[in-house]
Design a protein around this motif. Sequence first.
Motif, short mmCIF file in Angstrom:
data_model
loop_
_atom_site.label_atom_id
_atom_site.label_comp_id
_atom_site.label_asym_id
_atom_site.label_seq_id
_atom_site.Cartn_x
_atom_site.Cartn_y
_atom_site.Cartn_z
N TYR A 1 39.16 35.71 38.91
CA TYR A 1 38.49 34.90 37.89
C TYR A 1 39.08 35.14 36.50
O TYR A 1 39.31 34.20 35.75
N GLU A 2 39.32 36.40 36.16
CA GLU A 2 39.89 36.70 34.84
C GLU A 2 41.41 36.62 34.83
O GLU A 2 42.02 36.51 33.78
N LYS B 1 44.98 32.42 34.82
CA LYS B 1 45.03 31.84 33.48
C LYS B 1 46.41 31.24 33.22
O LYS B 1 47.37 31.56 33.93
N TYR C 1 40.13 27.31 41.12
CA TYR C 1 40.19 27.90 39.78
C TYR C 1 40.77 26.90 38.79
O TYR C 1 41.91 26.44 38.97
N LEU D 1 30.50 34.02 41.19
CA LEU D 1 31.77 33.41 40.78
C LEU D 1 32.39 32.55 41.88
O LEU D 1 33.57 32.23 41.81
N PRO E 1 34.35 29.02 40.22
CA PRO E 1 34.83 29.45 38.90
C PRO E 1 34.65 28.39 37.82
O PRO E 1 34.46 28.74 36.64
N SER F 1 32.49 29.22 34.41
CA SER F 1 33.17 29.25 33.10
C SER F 1 32.47 28.38 32.07
O SER F 1 32.84 28.41 30.89
N ARG F 2 31.49 27.61 32.46
CA ARG F 2 30.83 26.70 31.51
C ARG F 2 29.77 27.44 30.68
O ARG F 2 29.21 28.42 31.12
#
Length: 276
Positions: free
Chosen positions: A44-45, A48, A126, A268, A271, A275-276
């Motif tokens: 999740y982190e 990107k 994701y 999670l 995702p 993230s919202r």
Amino acid sequence: MVTYASANPNQKRTPGIIPLHGEEGFEGMRKAGALAAQALDLMYEQAKPGVTTAALDRLAFEFAKDNNAVPATLNYRGYRHSICTSINHVVCHGIPNEKPLKEGDIVNIDITLIVDGWHGDTSRMYPIGAISRKAERLIEVTYESLARALEVAKPGNTTGDIGAAIQSYAEAERTSVVRDFVGHGLGRLFHDEPNILHFGTPGSGPELKPGMIFTIEPMLNLGRQHVKVLADGWTAVTRDRTLSAQCEHSIGITEHGCEIFTQSAKGLFNPLEASR
């Protein structure tokens, strides 16, 4: 490192025979599913812009090693990675590489971890940075189709009820359901009976009974349902190059419904929503 083959000696699928598991199997699947979910929580982190899918693959490998687990895909039928990473128009079985993810991509990360001989199989979508509204909508519809499938995954219903729940919702939302890939039984085997089609007719297919364990993993396209497999023998893409999305849980049928083995303890599993 232990491979799938060495972790599963003499394990073979018996066509037409659907295994019914007891408490030992459910407990094994709880452990394997929880660890697979934890591995995807880590992503999740990490998923990107600028990060490569090869880096995510290495992260998954190290996580498995640190937790005494085996990535089921590693060296499975010649596949050389711990996860599959399917980006944008890739439907499934995308191969990790050193190309960085970019803003606006969507990526499915699919992992199966073997824990004490049991397989936890799960995948999530994701969003990479800010994504388009059409990509958001496709992901939302895909997750909702899985939710509707889980509602009918209970004793007395059939595998066709699962497929019909997905298809009726997905097509009403102007997406198409991929026919070429299906959910599957699992447990001590990576792929076992029954096959779980993500389309179908209510009441068709095998009856669901307590003790059945399988995945539900709908793949939806914004365009047509048709896919093709690239020359690498793994990567499946939409023929019309439209976006595709998938999400997946491993579940077991109980006396009154189903138990989800791969739910995220951190909330999670979706995702995009988180993230919202």
